[in-house]
Design a protein around this motif. Sequence first.
Motif, PDB file in Angstrom:
ATOM      1  N   UNK A 164       0.817  -1.208   0.000  1.00 40.94           N
ATOM      2  CA  UNK A 164       0.000   0.000   0.000  1.00 40.94           C
ATOM      3  C   UNK A 164       0.846   1.252   0.000  1.00 40.94           C
ATOM      4  N   UNK A 165       1.954   1.209   0.712  1.00 49.63           N
ATOM      5  CA  UNK A 165       2.884   2.335   0.741  1.00 49.63           C
ATOM      6  C   UNK A 165       3.472   2.588  -0.642  1.00 49.63           C
ATOM      7  N   UNK A 166       3.924   1.524  -1.295  1.00 52.66           N
ATOM      8  CA  UNK A 166       4.498   1.670  -2.638  1.00 52.66           C
ATOM      9  C   UNK A 166       3.445   2.213  -3.600  1.00 52.66           C
ATOM     10  N   UNK A 167       2.232   1.692  -3.551  1.00 52.21           N
ATOM     11  CA  UNK A 167       1.162   2.161  -4.442  1.00 52.21           C
ATOM     12  C   UNK A 167       0.846   3.634  -4.191  1.00 52.21           C
ATOM     13  N   UNK A 168       0.858   4.039  -2.939  1.00 45.89           N
ATOM     14  CA  UNK A 168       0.570   5.440  -2.597  1.00 45.89           C
ATOM     15  C   UNK A 168       1.647   6.368  -3.171  1.00 45.89           C
ATOM     16  N   UNK A 169       2.903   5.991  -3.022  1.00 46.79           N
ATOM     17  CA  UNK A 169       3.976   6.827  -3.558  1.00 46.79           C
ATOM     18  C   UNK A 169       4.007   6.801  -5.082  1.00 46.79           C
ATOM     19  N   UNK A 170       3.647   5.682  -5.674  1.00 46.57           N
ATOM     20  CA  UNK A 170       3.551   5.655  -7.135  1.00 46.57           C
ATOM     21  C   UNK A 170       2.479   6.638  -7.612  1.00 46.57           C
ATOM     22  N   UNK A 171       1.359   6.691  -6.901  1.00 44.42           N
ATOM     23  CA  UNK A 171       0.291   7.626  -7.256  1.00 44.42           C
ATOM     24  C   UNK A 171       0.756   9.072  -7.070  1.00 44.42           C
ATOM     25  N   UNK A 172       1.498   9.336  -5.997  1.00 43.55           N
ATOM     26  CA  UNK A 172       2.014  10.697  -5.773  1.00 43.55           C
ATOM     27  C   UNK A 172       2.964  11.131  -6.893  1.00 43.55           C
ATOM     28  N   UNK A 173       3.861  10.240  -7.281  1.00 45.30           N
ATOM     29  CA  UNK A 173       4.801  10.561  -8.345  1.00 45.30           C
ATOM     30  C   UNK A 173       4.058  10.754  -9.670  1.00 45.30           C
ATOM     31  N   UNK A 174       3.059   9.926  -9.938  1.00 43.53           N
ATOM     32  CA  UNK A 174       2.302  10.031 -11.187  1.00 43.53           C
ATOM     33  C   UNK A 174       1.523  11.348 -11.266  1.00 43.53           C
TER      34      UNK A 174
END
Length: 185
Positions: free
Chosen positions: A173-183
Amino acid sequence: MSPRPARDTYHHGALRAEAAQAAYDLVVEGGHEALSLRKVAERVGVAHRSLYNHFADREALLDAVAERGYVQLAQPLKGAADPAGYVAAYLGFALAHPNLYRLMRSRPHATMKLKPALQAAVHLGITEALRIFGRPERSSAENRRAVMKTIILLQGGLSMHLGGVLDVDGDEGFIAELQAMVASG
């Protein structure tokens, strides 16, 4: 007088490599804060003073371990095809090797110019970030800022996640959240 038996733990000429490996193992096992030249020497079976022939001090030994960590981090980053892949590779490495990652981040950036091997290892990851986040239409300064922004976000997020501050669903969930932030830019 009979000759002393050869050590089983160390072969002449390989002390630097063996000490660096022992230090790496000790950092991975328990973190860099408690690492000492005595512990490394004990692990490889030599007097701690012998290590000073290969490392100026504890910091030089830690730099060698950090250098190896940065080279290792660069490998999964090279496989990233897009920003989401870069984020997953960077965070995945840090989460899989938290003690090593903390050591890597502890190396003072201001002194990197005095440590060319460590600086080169750090730049392996930066090169991959430029490949992913840089744009040909941007200036060098703008691409540098884009990379810095991403790395600062990842490092800050990792600090908060490892400290238990973020309310996310585990590492995935942490990785997905940061991927969304970067996107989202």
